[in-house]
Design a protein around this motif. Structure first.
Motif, PDB file in Angstrom:
ATOM      1  N   LYS A   1       0.371  -0.862  -0.246  1.00 25.81           N
ATOM      2  CA  LYS A   1       0.104   0.354   0.182  1.00 25.81           C
ATOM      3  C   LYS A   1       0.723   0.967   0.019  1.00 25.81           C
ATOM      4  CE  LYS A   1      -3.861  -1.960   1.984  1.00 25.81           C
ATOM      5  NZ  LYS A   1      -5.137  -2.011   2.859  1.00 25.81           N
ATOM      6  N   VAL A   2       1.901   1.530   1.250  1.00 26.50           N
ATOM      7  CA  VAL A   2       2.712   2.083   0.960  1.00 26.50           C
ATOM      8  C   VAL A   2       3.163   2.362  -0.448  1.00 26.50           C
ATOM      9  CG1 VAL A   2       4.620   3.295   1.332  1.00 26.50           C
ATOM     10  CG2 VAL A   2       3.410   1.829   3.663  1.00 26.50           C
ATOM     11  N   GLU A   3       3.881   1.571  -1.110  1.00 23.55           N
ATOM     12  CA  GLU A   3       4.851   1.594  -2.482  1.00 23.55           C
ATOM     13  C   GLU A   3       4.122   2.843  -3.031  1.00 23.55           C
ATOM     14  OE1 GLU A   3       6.064  -1.974  -3.991  1.00 23.55           O
ATOM     15  OE2 GLU A   3       8.080  -2.012  -2.909  1.00 23.55           O
ATOM     16  N   GLU A   4       2.471   1.745  -4.050  1.00 24.75           N
ATOM     17  CA  GLU A   4       1.355   2.630  -4.142  1.00 24.75           C
ATOM     18  C   GLU A   4       1.478   3.489  -3.676  1.00 24.75           C
ATOM     19  OE1 GLU A   4      -2.405  -0.024  -4.117  1.00 24.75           O
ATOM     20  OE2 GLU A   4      -1.128  -1.461  -4.133  1.00 24.75           O
ATOM     21  N   LYS A   5       1.028   3.802  -2.832  1.00 21.01           N
ATOM     22  CA  LYS A   5       0.674   5.566  -2.564  1.00 21.01           C
ATOM     23  C   LYS A   5       2.231   6.743  -3.185  1.00 21.01           C
ATOM     24  CE  LYS A   5      -2.896   6.120  -0.423  1.00 21.01           C
ATOM     25  NZ  LYS A   5      -3.831   7.169  -0.405  1.00 21.01           N
TER      26      LYS A   5
ATOM     27  N   GLU B   1       1.969   6.620  -6.945  1.00 16.97           N
ATOM     28  CA  GLU B   1       1.008   7.474  -7.071  1.00 16.97           C
ATOM     29  C   GLU B   1       1.250   9.384  -6.326  1.00 16.97           C
ATOM     30  OE1 GLU B   1      -2.314   7.118  -5.623  1.00 16.97           O
ATOM     31  OE2 GLU B   1      -2.977   4.699  -6.077  1.00 16.97           O
ATOM     32  N   LYS B   2       2.422   9.555  -5.770  1.00 15.00           N
ATOM     33  CA  LYS B   2       2.667  10.962  -5.357  1.00 15.00           C
ATOM     34  C   LYS B   2       3.813  11.595  -5.868  1.00 15.00           C
ATOM     35  CE  LYS B   2       0.481  11.813  -1.778  1.00 15.00           C
ATOM     36  NZ  LYS B   2      -0.707  12.994  -1.663  1.00 15.00           N
TER      37      LYS B   2
ATOM     38  N   GLU C   1       2.493  12.290  -9.639  1.00 15.38           N
ATOM     39  CA  GLU C   1       1.616  13.607  -9.406  1.00 15.38           C
ATOM     40  C   GLU C   1       2.764  14.637  -9.508  1.00 15.38           C
ATOM     41  OE1 GLU C   1      -0.953  13.788  -6.100  1.00 15.38           O
ATOM     42  OE2 GLU C   1      -2.478  11.840  -6.598  1.00 15.38           O
ATOM     43  N   LYS C   2       3.504  14.411  -8.737  1.00 12.48           N
ATOM     44  CA  LYS C   2       4.549  15.070  -8.141  1.00 12.48           C
ATOM     45  C   LYS C   2       5.486  15.580  -9.277  1.00 12.48           C
ATOM     46  CE  LYS C   2       4.482  16.973  -4.370  1.00 12.48           C
ATOM     47  NZ  LYS C   2       4.164  18.142  -4.613  1.00 12.48           N
ATOM     48  N   PHE C   3       5.036  14.416 -10.306  1.00  8.19           N
ATOM     49  CA  PHE C   3       6.202  14.317 -11.934  1.00  8.19           C
ATOM     50  C   PHE C   3       4.864  14.748 -12.919  1.00  8.19           C
ATOM     51  CE2 PHE C   3       6.554  12.482 -16.336  1.00  8.19           C
ATOM     52  CZ  PHE C   3       7.817  12.908 -16.489  1.00  8.19           C
ATOM     53  N   VAL C   4       3.634  14.699 -12.923  1.00  7.52           N
ATOM     54  CA  VAL C   4       2.674  15.437 -13.581  1.00  7.52           C
ATOM     55  C   VAL C   4       2.934  17.264 -14.205  1.00  7.52           C
ATOM     56  CG1 VAL C   4       0.678  15.674 -14.333  1.00  7.52           C
ATOM     57  CG2 VAL C   4       1.266  13.328 -14.111  1.00  7.52           C
ATOM     58  N   GLU C   5       3.431  17.681 -11.763  1.00  9.36           N
ATOM     59  CA  GLU C   5       2.963  18.955 -11.528  1.00  9.36           C
ATOM     60  C   GLU C   5       4.171  19.349 -11.751  1.00  9.36           C
ATOM     61  OE1 GLU C   5       2.443  18.996  -7.547  1.00  9.36           O
ATOM     62  OE2 GLU C   5       0.528  18.449  -7.324  1.00  9.36           O
ATOM     63  N   LYS C   6       5.435  19.173 -12.393  1.00 14.82           N
ATOM     64  CA  LYS C   6       6.626  19.630 -12.456  1.00 14.82           C
ATOM     65  C   LYS C   6       7.065  19.289 -14.366  1.00 14.82           C
ATOM     66  CE  LYS C   6       9.713  18.092  -8.873  1.00 14.82           C
ATOM     67  NZ  LYS C   6      11.021  17.599  -7.973  1.00 14.82           N
ATOM     68  N   THR C   7       6.271  18.624 -15.036  1.00 15.93           N
ATOM     69  CA  THR C   7       6.016  18.813 -16.367  1.00 15.93           C
ATOM     70  C   THR C   7       5.343  19.607 -16.893  1.00 15.93           C
ATOM     71  OG1 THR C   7       6.670  15.746 -15.637  1.00 15.93           O
ATOM     72  CG2 THR C   7       6.276  17.505 -18.277  1.00 15.93           C
ATOM     73  N   GLU C   8       4.309  20.212 -16.036  1.00 20.35           N
ATOM     74  CA  GLU C   8       3.299  20.979 -16.726  1.00 20.35           C
ATOM     75  C   GLU C   8       3.807  21.974 -16.060  1.00 20.35           C
ATOM     76  OE1 GLU C   8      -0.688  20.112 -14.761  1.00 20.35           O
ATOM     77  OE2 GLU C   8      -1.129  18.677 -16.128  1.00 20.35           O
TER      78      GLU C   8
END
Length: 157
Positions: free
Chosen positions: A28-32, A35-36, A39-46
């Motif tokens: 579960k921790v790995e999945e979280k 996911e985080k 999200e961070k990668f997408v935010e930085k890329t955007e």
């Protein structure tokens, strides 16, 4: 510490936490974490893409303004050159007009009588022969039609 150092430290801490957690929680921790991270990668890329798009937009706007100034400047130069050329043409035409008027005065002056006699000798448009006025070969006199000395009337006859 800047933001990158904090992110690196958080990533290392996250890896350590994942290594030391029990198996059921680990998944579960790995999945979280994934996911985080996603999200961070997408935010930085955007953010980077948006920043680059803004920079490109600014550069385009600056280039557009520079080109507009150049075009306006070139238009003004062309206008000035054209006005100069037109003024010189106007001056030349006025010189030609003046020379034509002087020539016309010389031609039309009636001070010299020979000139006025020669004027009378010049044919007008109505006096010039047309193609229909020229004799054809059938109207030319033959040798039989020419009068001889015998055909002349004498005083006594």
């Amino acid at each position: 510490m800047d933001k990158k150092d904090v992110e690196k430290a958080a990533l290392k801490a996250g890896k350590k936490i994942v290594e030391h957690t029990p198996e059921p929680v680990k998944e579960k921790v790995e999945e979280k974490v994934k996911e985080k991270a996603k999200e961070k990668f997408v935010e930085k890329t955007e953010g980077k893409l948006q920043e680059k798009a803004n920079e490109a937009s600014e550069k385009l706007q600056e280039t557009k303004e520079k080109n507009a100034q150049k075009v306006h400047g070139k238009g003004e130069e062309a206008k000035d050159k054209l006005q100069d050329v037109l003024l010189s043409v106007k001056d030349k035409l006025s010189d030609v007009k003046e020379a034509g008027e002087n020539f016309q005065e010389k031609v039309s002056s009636s001070d010299d009588k020979e000139k006025s006699k020669n004027k009378r000798k010049i044919k007008g448009v109505n006096q010039i022969k047309k193609a229909t006025d020229i004799k054809s070969s059938t109207k030319i006199k033959s040798s039989n039609d020419i009068k001889s000395s015998t055909d002349l009337k004498t005083m006594g006859s």
